[in-house]
Design a protein around this motif. Structure first.
Motif: not given
Length: 451
Positions: A63, A67, A71-72, A74, A79, A83
């Motif tokens: 992580r 984030e 977002d986590l 996805e 991700r 980013w």
């Protein structure tokens, strides 16, 4: 504007990220797909390429600080892509004609990705730079009136890149010497030499510059072309006028020519240094091979092995060695001792032979030793002159002088004629010189005194 001023601040966060290795692999994967798809990628293609990479390498994605919980949720591929877009490594470009959002790589990011490829690929070397290319560029610039100074700058860039490639080889030579000492067996050393050094150095730029792309052959031609351009003042003024008309007011043509010539002098210097390092490496390899071959049979090799074993646990093994051997004595109890008593050095003066006393010489002995020893007597010289006289005159110009003995007698005859006690004299002092093969002498005439 320079590319570095276009880079967003978030771009550099990749190097601080805990997932930087994952992002670098993802960028290399997208760049490969980017080139295959003619430099336009959709989001779906990027997600698919990253998903395949994720499955193939089992990437562990941690992580990021920025984030969120959403977002986590996805997929890892989404991700990564989000980013990279957020930090500026990738960019979205809207195509309003087809209503498609394309993913592209910005110019500044392409430079960094190219650097990543060079760092991760062993095949990315400067082997594509050839001396022939520089020569062809200069030749075209010399004879094509439509070219501009950018072609000359291209030749300068290639010259500098070639210099850089050779300098990198020199800077990396130390690692090859270090790896020689790491090899413990004969086979490992041969593998390191053939697959490591030969493949990396000899068969790449260094080998090319010595064979097909021979530097010294093309250097002569390039120097000649540079000299012709520098001496052609009308051509130089024409190039300057064309550059000025095109708005190119940077470097002058003569300045670029000087920089290219200096670059070739640097290349020659670096190739010479590379030759020296190559010779040193080959010698070190041969020495290491000889050591490994004799390590188990040669006395020195066995002693080195013994010392290495003792160094692993000095206290214990020295104590065990002391129990088996009496090291306090100068000689070890064995048929062939490791220590041999040296013989005392003998005094040099005491070994000199007795000088024999010389007897004193009397007056007659001294006169006899100092008397000049001559090969021919006075009577022989007189006989030489008399035998070659015709009508009481010896004409040297008619003398059959064919050997060193006759020439030596002629010289002694002249010396004899200058003495008061001589029976003969020289009739003409200022005579012409005679060239007779390897002999050169005056055409003298000997006559009897009183005549």
């Amino acid at each position: 504007m320079q590319l570095r001023f276009e880079i967003p601040d978030s771009f550099w966060s990749l190097f601080r990220s805990v997932n930087r290795e994952v992002y670098i692999e993802a960028l290399l994967c997208i760049n490969e797909e980017y080139q295959y798809s003619n430099y336009f990628l959709t989001r779906e293609i990027c997600i698919q390429a990253l998903s395949d990479l994720y499955v193939k390498q089992q990437i562990e994605l941690r992580r990021e600080e920025d984030e969120t919980e959403i977002d986590l949720l996805e997929t890892p591929a989404s991700r990564i892509l989000n980013w990279l877009l957020r930090t500026g490594w990738l960019k979205k470009v809207e195509d309003y004609n087809t209503l498609v959002t394309n993913i592209v790589i910005p110019d500044y990011a392409a430079v960094m990705i190219d650097a990543f490829e060079r760092l991760t690929s062993e095949d990315m070397e400067e082997t594509e730079i050839y001396i022939q290319n520089v020569y062809a560029t200069l030749f075209s610039f010399r004879h094509d009136t439509r070219v501009n100074l950018n072609m000359l700058r291209t030749a300068l860039v290639n010259t500098r890149r070639l210099n850089k490639a050779l300098q990198d080889m020199l800077h990396n030579m130390d690692k090859f010497f270090a790896r020689l000492l790491e090899q413990k067996t004969y086979g490992e050393l041969l593998q390191e030499h053939l697959e490591g050094y030969v493949e990396t150095i000899v068969r790449k730029k260094y080998h090319i510059l010595k064979t097909s792309d021979n530097f010294y052959l093309y250097k002569t031609d390039i120097k000649r072309v540079l000299q012709e351009m520098r001496e052609d003042e009308a051509w130089i003024e024409n190039v300057r006028a064309q550059s000025k008309a095109m708005g190119d007011t940077g470097e002058d043509v003569l300045e670029l020519l000087d920089l290219i010539e200096r670059g070739f002098d640097d290349i020659e210097h670096r190739i010479s240094n590379m030759d020296k390092e190559h010779t040193k490496y080959v010698r070190a390899t041969v020495s290491r091979l000889n050591y490994l071959l004799s390590a188990e049979t040669d006395t020195k090799g066995l002693v080195v092995q013994l010392l290495n074993r003792i160094a692993e646990d000095p206290e214990t093994r020295i104590r065990k060695t002391g129990e088996k051997m009496n090291l306090s004595q100068l000689e070890i109890l064995s048929e062939k001792s490791l220590y041999k008593r040296r013989k005392a050095r003998k005094d040099f003066i005491s070994r000199m032979a007795v000088e024999e006393a010389a007897e004193d010489l009397d007056r007659e002995d001294v006169l006899r030793l100092n008397r000049i020893q001559v090969r021919y007597s006075r009577q022989q010289i007189e006989e030489f002159i008399r035998s070659h006289m015709v009508d009481d005159v010896m004409d040297v110009s008619t003398l059959p002088l064919e050997d060193d003995e006759t020439f030596e007698k002629l010289i002694l005859a002249y010396d004899y004629s200058t003495r008061r006690s001589s029976k003969y004299r020289i009739a003409e002092e200022d005579a012409l010189m005679i060239e007779n093969g390897s002999y050169r002498y005056p055409a003298l005439k000997f006559v009897r005194r009183g005549v």
